[in-house]
Enzyme design. Structure first.
Site, PDB file in Angstrom:
ATOM      1  CE  LYS A  64      -3.817   1.770   2.889  1.00 29.00           C
ATOM      2  NZ  LYS A  64      -4.596   1.533   4.126  1.00 29.00           N
ATOM      3  CB  SER A 110      -7.895   3.414   3.117  1.00 24.95           C
ATOM      4  OG  SER A 110      -7.086   2.762   4.073  1.00 24.95           O
ATOM      5  CB  SER A 159      -8.207   0.568   6.080  1.00 26.64           C
ATOM      6  OG  SER A 159      -8.839   1.811   5.952  1.00 26.64           O
TER       7      SER A 159
END
Lengths: 493, 93
Positions: free
Chosen positions: A79, A154, A178
């Site tokens: 990420k 996210s 997330s």
């Protein structure tokens, strides 16, 4: 030969037995990314040259005598919140658009030690603020099951990349849902660690009392292997615990395991079929020997409210470092130092970040601190105590990871409450620092229109344990996946 | 509902310049969030201690030893403007 959707232990074996080289594997996944990323937008940065160089080093290591580390030569994605030395690290924001990280986060350093191959950085909601990836400066990631729908967030880019077989596994982070929610919406397995199990050092901060780096992969077995690599106390993160991570990967029946089914996680307003799929999964756990126990967590409804105060407060503090002076975007249009701050931040932050910074500034300001922040931290205590009480009766809790399957793109953009509601089933356990898995447990047709996927869209079940109780959570997840094949369904791409 | 003046003050405290349209937009949106958390005022918190560290750690310290950083140039290289190896900022006097 196809290499997507293989378990990490299978890739390890293929590499160790010289049936494939790391360079070949890396080239294979780079080609998958090249083919699929234009449509899915799961990656912000693909590090082709660096990855191939790392793969060559891994191949040399594999060709030399001795055992290989578990992840040696296996490509992965991070990420774009993880600092990666020499590689652009954006947090999906304009303010860090050109930021080249001068150092590695602890998790990345551990993976480099293993000679794992970093293939790219994945898309996320800007600064991890959101549950759809739609607040990304680089545009939303698309759900591989239906490109008109959100992947969740996210960590939506990481979950979508794993679901689409663009990479064997990916790092994510969770603050309040997330990892679990995008894993659920994309039909992959995700691990949200106990707070402090995995170092936050070098992970761009969102809300420091909640941030938990973790992973998305194809199976619980993969996640157990990854947990054994990325966990551990870190002198550079004083909130990490001293617990040793040496997780067992042994499939057993579930006799003697008590599985709590919290009433408050199966309530009105959630998609009925999602509840049904998860209840069916609990029946499977019972068939494997687990005892199902209905439990109550009455403070669940306050979780998102506490989070809507605590998270923005910490965000406002953490994001104050972006001042346009030491790194990041600087305005070209300032006459004074104050204007450098105000204009650089106005130009560099998106609407969601601005909203959260200002909310946080409000709840921390003199006269409001007691009524908002302090009160929220007290209610948070009630939530922690309530979980601790329930874990005296049960070993793990099972619930849906998301109240519905993936919704269409565009719904989150103008709703300041979207993520607080989307993550209402994940936030309470995150506030309590608890570990959890989200694993696929079936498919449901969406309520808002059609979807091209024949089976419908994936549903995720979460398994929550007490603090540091990952082993029981993994045992239950592993037993479930040994007896079902929902985690082996892949989108048609 | 927050007033426009309150939103402007928050933006100043947070060092974010807002346009007139943004002031109105955030006035609405911040008010929505504050209304949303209002229900928390009903929870009985008498005698409850607030959370300071979720897993119960207290005063974790490390020894105060300097460590050599080998990436000073890479760190400084991220600055929008340097002069003679120092960060350059607007005059503050």
């Amino acid at each position: 030969m196809n290499f997507e959707h293989l378990e990490l232990s299978e890739l390890r074996k293929l590499l160790d037995t010289k049936q494939v080289t790391s360079v070949q594997l890396t080239e294979y996944f780079l080609a998958r990314i090249e083919k699929l990323n234009p449509e899915l937008n799961a990656f912000i940065t693909v590090c082709r040259d660096e990855a191939l160089a790392e793969a060559r080093v891994a191949d040399d290591y594999i060709n030399s005598p001795g055992d290989n580390p578990f992840l040696c030569g296996i490509p992965f994605a991070a990420k774009d919140l993880f600092n990666t030395k020499g590689v652009r690290t954006t947090a999906s924001s304009k303010i860090l658009d050109n930021y080249i990280s001068p150092y590695d986060s602890t998790v990345i350093a551990k993976l480099r030690e293993q000679k794992a191959v970093l293939i790219g950085k994945t898309n996320l909601d800007q600064f991890a603020h959101g549950s759809s990836t739609e607040t990304s400066f680089y545009g939303a990631t698309k759900n591989p099951w239906d490109v008109l729908r959100i992947p969740g967030g996210s960590s939506g880019g990481s979950a979508a990349a794993v679901a689409a077989g663009m990479v064997p596994w990916a790092l994510g982070t969770e603050t309040g849902g997330s990892i679990r929610q995008p894993s659920s919406l994309c039909g992959v397995s995700g691990w949200k660690p106990t707070y402090g199990r995995v170092s936050r050092y070098g992970v761009i901060a969102m809300a420091s009392s909640l941030d938990s780096p973790g992973a998305h992969a194809g199976s619980v077995a993969d996640l157990i292997n990854l947990a054994n690599v990325i966990s551990g106390q870190d002198p550079k993160d004083s909130t990490t615990g001293d617990k040793i991570a040496d997780f067992r990967l042994q499939i057993a029946d579930l006799k003697g395991i008590r599985v709590g089914v919290p009433r408050q996680y199966f309530v009105e307003g959630m998609q009925e079929e999602v509840k049904q799929r998860v209840l069916e999964a609990t029946k499977e756990l019972a068939r494997l020997g687990a005892e199902l126990v209905e439990v109550d967590l009455p403070h669940t409804k306050y979780g998102s409210l506490v989070y809507a105060i605590v998270a923005p407060a910490e965000i406002a503090s953490n994001l104050s470092r972006y001042d346009g002076i030491r790194y990041g975007h600087v305005t070209g249009d300032a006459k004074s130092l104050l204007e450098v701050y105000e204009k650089s931040r106005a130009e560099g932050f998106g609407d969601e970040a601005k909203r959260r910074i200002m909310t946080g500034t409000y709840v921390l300001s003199a006269g409001y601190y007691d009524a908002y922040y302090k009160r929220a931290q007290k209610v948070r205590r009630l939530i922690i105590d309530e979980f601790a009480e329930v874990f005296k009766q049960v070993d793990v809790l099972v619930a849906p990871s998301s109240p519905n399957v993936a919704v269409k793109l565009g719904k989150a953009a103008d709703d300041p409450l979207f993520s607080y509601i989307a993550d209402q089933l994940n936030i309470p356990s995150s506030l309590a620092g608890l570990p959890a898995l989200s694993i696929p447990c079936g498919f449901v047709r969406p309520q808002d229109g059609e979807t091209p996927s024949m089976d419908g869209l994936p549903v995720g079940m979460q398994i929550i344990g007490p603090q540091w109780g990952e082993q029981k959570v993994f045992d239950v997840g592993l037993a479930y996946q040994a007896n079902t094949d929902w985690h082996k369904k892949y989108p048609n791409l | 509902m927050l007033t426009k003046e309150e939103v402007v003050k928050l933006a100043t405290l947070a060092r974010i310049e807002l346009t007139e349209t943004e002031v109105e937009k955030f006035q609405r949106e911040l008010s929505t969030v504050l209304d949303y958390v209002e229900e928390l005022q009903q929870v009985n918190i008498d005698g409850v201690e607030e959370v300071s560290q979720v897993t119960g750690l207290v005063n974790v310290q490390r020894s105060d030893v300097a460590v050599l950083a080998s990436n000073v140039d890479a760190i400084k290289g991220q600055a929008p403007e340097l002069k003679d190896g120092y960060y350059k900022v607007k005059a503050i006097l």
